[in-house]
Design a protein around this motif. Structure first.
Motif, mmCIF file in Angstrom:
data_model
loop_
_atom_site.group_PDB
_atom_site.id
_atom_site.type_symbol
_atom_site.label_atom_id
_atom_site.label_comp_id
_atom_site.label_asym_id
_atom_site.label_seq_id
_atom_site.Cartn_x
_atom_site.Cartn_y
_atom_site.Cartn_z
ATOM 1 N N ALA A 12 0.828 -1.201 0.000
ATOM 2 C CA ALA A 12 0.000 0.000 0.000
ATOM 3 C C ALA A 12 0.865 1.255 0.000
ATOM 4 C CB ALA A 12 -0.921 -0.008 1.218
ATOM 5 N N ALA A 13 1.999 1.177 0.700
ATOM 6 C CA ALA A 13 2.852 2.350 0.822
ATOM 7 C C ALA A 13 3.454 2.753 -0.518
ATOM 8 C CB ALA A 13 3.966 2.071 1.832
ATOM 9 N N ILE A 14 3.706 1.790 -1.413
ATOM 10 C CA ILE A 14 4.336 2.121 -2.684
ATOM 11 C C ILE A 14 3.329 2.302 -3.810
ATOM 12 C CG2 ILE A 14 6.451 0.912 -2.033
ATOM 13 C CD1 ILE A 14 5.609 -1.396 -3.814
ATOM 14 N N ALA A 15 2.038 2.037 -3.510
ATOM 15 C CA ALA A 15 1.018 2.201 -4.537
ATOM 16 C C ALA A 15 0.648 3.653 -4.696
ATOM 17 C CB ALA A 15 -0.230 1.403 -4.158
ATOM 18 N N THR A 16 0.286 4.047 -5.892
ATOM 19 C CA THR A 16 -0.226 5.399 -6.120
ATOM 20 C C THR A 16 -1.687 5.417 -5.751
ATOM 21 O OG1 THR A 16 -0.911 4.898 -8.364
ATOM 22 C CG2 THR A 16 1.359 5.653 -8.072
ATOM 23 N N PRO A 17 -2.281 6.618 -5.488
ATOM 24 C CA PRO A 17 -3.699 6.672 -5.142
ATOM 25 C C PRO A 17 -4.591 6.016 -6.182
ATOM 26 C CG PRO A 17 -2.625 8.772 -4.655
ATOM 27 C CD PRO A 17 -1.619 7.921 -5.379
ATOM 28 N N ALA A 18 -4.169 6.030 -7.438
ATOM 29 C CA ALA A 18 -5.004 5.465 -8.499
ATOM 30 C C ALA A 18 -5.008 3.950 -8.482
ATOM 31 C CB ALA A 18 -4.520 5.969 -9.863
ATOM 32 N N THR A 19 -3.949 3.341 -7.920
ATOM 33 C CA THR A 19 -3.857 1.883 -7.982
ATOM 34 C C THR A 19 -4.173 1.205 -6.657
ATOM 35 O OG1 THR A 19 -1.504 1.948 -7.454
ATOM 36 C CG2 THR A 19 -2.102 2.012 -9.789
ATOM 37 N N LYS A 20 -4.177 1.964 -5.541
ATOM 38 C CA LYS A 20 -4.425 1.356 -4.246
ATOM 39 C C LYS A 20 -5.865 0.874 -4.160
ATOM 40 C CE LYS A 20 -4.152 2.284 0.707
ATOM 41 N NZ LYS A 20 -3.804 3.284 1.736
ATOM 42 N N GLN A 21 -6.053 -0.365 -3.756
ATOM 43 C CA GLN A 21 -7.387 -0.964 -3.691
ATOM 44 C C GLN A 21 -7.677 -1.450 -2.282
ATOM 45 O OE1 GLN A 21 -9.559 -1.188 -6.364
ATOM 46 N NE2 GLN A 21 -8.069 0.033 -7.510
ATOM 47 N N ARG A 22 -8.932 -1.250 -1.803
ATOM 48 C CA ARG A 22 -9.383 -1.835 -0.554
ATOM 49 C C ARG A 22 -10.024 -3.181 -0.876
ATOM 50 N NH1 ARG A 22 -10.101 1.061 4.010
ATOM 51 N NH2 ARG A 22 -11.977 -0.074 4.565
ATOM 52 N N ARG A 23 -9.737 -4.188 -0.069
ATOM 53 C CA ARG A 23 -10.302 -5.496 -0.316
ATOM 54 C C ARG A 23 -10.508 -6.215 0.999
ATOM 55 N NH1 ARG A 23 -5.719 -8.553 0.183
ATOM 56 N NH2 ARG A 23 -3.773 -7.507 -0.280
ATOM 57 N N GLN A 24 -11.425 -7.156 0.996
ATOM 58 C CA GLN A 24 -11.744 -7.904 2.201
ATOM 59 C C GLN A 24 -10.623 -8.861 2.559
ATOM 60 O OE1 GLN A 24 -13.777 -11.472 1.721
ATOM 61 N NE2 GLN A 24 -12.640 -11.846 3.612
ATOM 62 N N GLY A 25 -10.158 -8.760 3.796
ATOM 63 C CA GLY A 25 -9.145 -9.692 4.268
ATOM 64 C C GLY A 25 -7.837 -9.606 3.510
ATOM 65 N N CYS A 26 -7.010 -10.605 3.712
ATOM 66 C CA CYS A 26 -5.733 -10.717 3.012
ATOM 67 C C CYS A 26 -5.807 -11.845 1.997
ATOM 68 C CB CYS A 26 -4.613 -10.987 4.019
ATOM 69 S SG CYS A 26 -4.359 -9.657 5.213
ATOM 70 N N ASP A 27 -4.822 -11.916 1.114
ATOM 71 C CA ASP A 27 -4.825 -12.949 0.078
ATOM 72 C C ASP A 27 -4.582 -14.335 0.652
ATOM 73 O OD1 ASP A 27 -5.332 -11.176 -1.973
ATOM 74 O OD2 ASP A 27 -3.207 -10.828 -2.397
ATOM 75 N N SER A 28 -3.927 -14.385 1.799
ATOM 76 C CA SER A 28 -3.627 -15.662 2.437
ATOM 77 C C SER A 28 -3.921 -15.562 3.934
ATOM 78 C CB SER A 28 -2.159 -16.047 2.217
ATOM 79 O OG SER A 28 -1.858 -16.118 0.828
ATOM 80 N N ASP A 29 -3.758 -16.668 4.617
ATOM 81 C CA ASP A 29 -4.076 -16.705 6.044
ATOM 82 C C ASP A 29 -3.179 -15.756 6.841
ATOM 83 O OD1 ASP A 29 -5.803 -18.619 5.234
ATOM 84 O OD2 ASP A 29 -4.847 -20.287 6.303
ATOM 85 N N VAL A 30 -3.733 -15.187 7.895
ATOM 86 C CA VAL A 30 -3.031 -14.259 8.782
ATOM 87 C C VAL A 30 -2.523 -15.003 10.010
ATOM 88 C CG1 VAL A 30 -3.362 -12.303 10.352
ATOM 89 C CG2 VAL A 30 -4.306 -12.210 8.036
ATOM 90 N N THR A 31 -1.309 -14.696 10.421
ATOM 91 C CA THR A 31 -0.755 -15.205 11.668
ATOM 92 C C THR A 31 -0.347 -14.014 12.529
ATOM 93 O OG1 THR A 31 0.054 -17.251 10.680
ATOM 94 C CG2 THR A 31 1.087 -16.550 12.735
#
Length: 386
Positions: A12-31
């Protein structure tokens, strides 16, 4: 380390405002390990946001609208205080994005709130099997179905502290085995990689008394060890739905005649002193502190006055900037605007604390919305809301 959550933050830190996306959860399991709030934002659940948005549309003072709408964006814990609330849990949980952590309160023990009347639960003393099968097990199933979402769970506010200080009351004595069994079961079953748990420990005006520190720590450690010392127990929650200052010198009741018997005159001192006692007893000793309504001090007649304190205000917003290593985060646990209990002395669930001189009146039943009280919290917020 929260590997996947941190990876998302870097992206998220390196994404530009145009490319940053909000999405549910993470792509993989969280620890989760360590401080679970570090690098993540406490999720602003839509249940509370909807209540606040509706309240903003009905303000008696329109100048408070911006402040009210700002509250809707503040991360707040979701209370699962009846079996029926579990039906909506997953939908709220799945609103959480990968740069957030979802806060949930586990709160439905048999004989709940044994030392008061306002928030008595739905399960009777002895219905521990129902607590396990109809309440904890469905919550666990939902969380297991969403392993890609980070969760912070507060376990049963007021329960174990009541066993330390109110065991002489018949209701609490009768509830003791169910409380200990129920909390141990919750800790054992919720010991999941994407969950970090905090067992409720009251506040400095409760277990912070010099003579309560060791017994309180021993009670929490007893239940923790009975659960098998779960790795995902991080420590304690304090000041839940409370009013105590984080740091105040002298403390609100420090100069009272009995102030000498309590060195934990604010929550910072309580977290430190009780943290030492917990470590001695063999219990994890990090903490989260509810700052949702503690902006104003000097309002209470006595430290134990807990119901709809008049003159209160929204406190410091959720943050990990606590200034104390043992304190993981300041959080908003009690939804500001929801009543602590009714001031109607004829009501079945009336508690005399809700009729005291320092309690706001009129007030509806516990959990019901009090518009006037909400507006007071806005007016007295410190720091001020937008």
């Amino acid at each position: 380390m929260k590997f996947l959550a941190l990876l998302a933050l870097v992206s998220a830190a390196i994404a530009t405002p145009a490319t940053k996306q909000r999405r549910q959860g993470c792509d993989s399991d969280v620890t989760l390990s360590g401080n679970p709030f570090e690098g993540l934002t406490l999720h602003a659940n839509s249940h509370y946001a909807e209540l606040v948005t509706a309240a903003a549309a009905n303000l008696t003072d329109s100048s408070l609208e911006a402040a009210a709408l700002a509250v809707a964006d503040v991360g707040t814990f979701l209370w699962l205080d009846t079996i029926s609330t579990i039906d909506t849990f997953e939908s709220y949980l799945q609103e959480t994005t990968c740069d957030e952590i979802f806060g949930v309160v586990i709160y439905d023990l048999p004989g709940r709130d044994c030392a008061a009347k306002a928030s008595n639960g739905e399960l009777a003393v002895g219905e521990i099997d129902r607590y396990k099968s109809e309440y904890i097990d469905p919550i666990v199933a939902i969380i297991k179905n969403n392993p890609n979402i980070a969760i912070a769970a507060i376990i049963e506010p007021d329960s174990l502290p009541n066993l330390v200080t109110n065991i002489d009351q018949t209701a609490c004595a009768n509830s003791k085995s169910g409380y200990e069994d129920g909390v141990a079961y919750a800790l054992e079953q919720l010991n999941l990689p994407n969950v970090m748990m905090y067992v409720d420990a009251g506040h400095g005006g409760w277990l912070g008394w010099n003579d309560n520190l060791a017994p309180g720590a021993q009670e929490l450690a007893k239940v923790y060890k009975a659960a098998g010392s779960p790795a995902q127990v991080r420590g304690i929650s304090t000041n839940v739905a409370g009013w105590n200052a984080w740091s105040l010198s002298p403390g609100e009741f420090e100069n009272a005649p009995d102030g000498q018997y309590n060195k934990a005159q604010d929550e910072k001192r309580y977290v430190t002193l009780f943290g030492d006692a917990l470590a001695t007893a063999g219990f994890p000793n990090h903490a989260i502190v509810d700052t949702g309504r503690n902006a104003v001090q000097g309002l209470r007649l006595e430290w134990g006055d807990w119901c709809n304190v008049n003159g209160a205000g929204f406190g410091v917003r959720p943050t990990t900037d606590t200034g104390l290593e043992l304190a993981d985060a300041f959080v908003w646990v009690k939804p500001g605007g929801e009543s602590d209990g009714t001031s109607d002395s004829s009501a079945t669930r009336y508690d005399s604390f809700c009729g005291k001189e320092d309690a706001y009146k009129p007030a509806p039943e516990a959990g019901a919305w009090n518009q006037a009280y909400f507006e007071m919290l806005l007016e007295n917020a410190n720091p001020a809301l937008a």
